[in-house]
Scaffold this motif. Structure first.
Motif, PDB file in Angstrom:
ATOM      1  N   LYS A   1       0.808  -1.330   0.152  1.00 18.39           N
ATOM      2  CA  LYS A   1      -0.136   0.113   0.139  1.00 18.39           C
ATOM      3  C   LYS A   1       0.744   1.317  -0.032  1.00 18.39           C
ATOM      4  CE  LYS A   1      -4.037   1.976   1.090  1.00 18.39           C
ATOM      5  NZ  LYS A   1      -3.958   3.192   0.326  1.00 18.39           N
ATOM      6  N   THR A   2       0.546   2.151  -1.009  1.00 17.26           N
ATOM      7  CA  THR A   2       1.352   3.355  -0.970  1.00 17.26           C
ATOM      8  C   THR A   2       0.291   4.786  -0.546  1.00 17.26           C
ATOM      9  OG1 THR A   2       0.641   3.834  -3.305  1.00 17.26           O
ATOM     10  CG2 THR A   2       2.915   2.501  -2.804  1.00 17.26           C
ATOM     11  N   GLU A   3       0.680   5.792  -0.898  1.00 15.78           N
ATOM     12  CA  GLU A   3       0.086   6.921  -0.532  1.00 15.78           C
ATOM     13  C   GLU A   3      -1.211   7.180  -1.420  1.00 15.78           C
ATOM     14  OE1 GLU A   3       1.584  10.810  -0.073  1.00 15.78           O
ATOM     15  OE2 GLU A   3       3.156  10.166   0.842  1.00 15.78           O
ATOM     16  N   ASN A   4      -1.143   6.633  -2.656  1.00 12.03           N
ATOM     17  CA  ASN A   4      -1.962   6.719  -3.802  1.00 12.03           C
ATOM     18  C   ASN A   4      -2.687   5.359  -4.006  1.00 12.03           C
ATOM     19  OD1 ASN A   4      -1.418   9.611  -3.926  1.00 12.03           O
ATOM     20  ND2 ASN A   4       0.311   8.900  -5.416  1.00 12.03           N
ATOM     21  N   GLY A   5      -2.717   4.682  -3.107  1.00 10.97           N
ATOM     22  CA  GLY A   5      -3.207   3.329  -3.419  1.00 10.97           C
ATOM     23  C   GLY A   5      -2.425   2.176  -3.254  1.00 10.97           C
TER      24      GLY A   5
END
Length: 128
Positions: A46-50
């Motif tokens: 999981k990253t900041e944008n999804g």
């Protein structure tokens, strides 16, 4: 194990017959998918944008390992389920953050509101 899937013939925009697949998810399948998504988050997918590219394939593979013989695919099944969850989450978040008189009961995990508040929500959101 039930597959939960069904097919029907429909018409495309150009009038040609196409096969449409609709799938009813069982609660156990949803529980497995949620568990796999939590596992991906814990493993850094999981990253900041999804989620990182390739997460759908990981989920599909995990579903096949956990539920042998399943016909759940990344597209359209998993993407559709995630889209529906996002829509429900957005609606709930709007209701809870809107000072609309709706609250979350911490003991039961259910939504709490007065009858007149619920009647207004049904009137505005469901039957405009």
């Amino acid at each position: 194990m039930e597959s939960g899937g069904s097919s029907s013939l429909g018409l495309s925009k150009k009038g040609k017959k196409t096969e449409r697949n609709r799938r009813a998810w069982t609660p156990s399948e949803e529980k497995v998918l949620i568990g796999l998504m939590k596992e991906l988050v814990a493993n850094g997918w999981k990253t900041e944008n999804g989620f990182k590219p390739g997460y759908l394939l990981k989920l599909e593979t995990g579903m096949m390992k956990t539920l042998p013989g399943t016909n759940i695919r990344a597209s359209p099944h998993i993407t559709s389920r995630v889209t529906i969850w996002k829509r429900f989450h957005g609606s709930l978040q709007t209701m809870l953050n809107n000072n609309s008189g709706i609250g979350l009961n911490a003991d039961t995990g259910l939504l709490d509101c007065h009858d007149n508040c619920w009647d207004l929500i049904v009137k505005v959101c469901i039957f405009p």
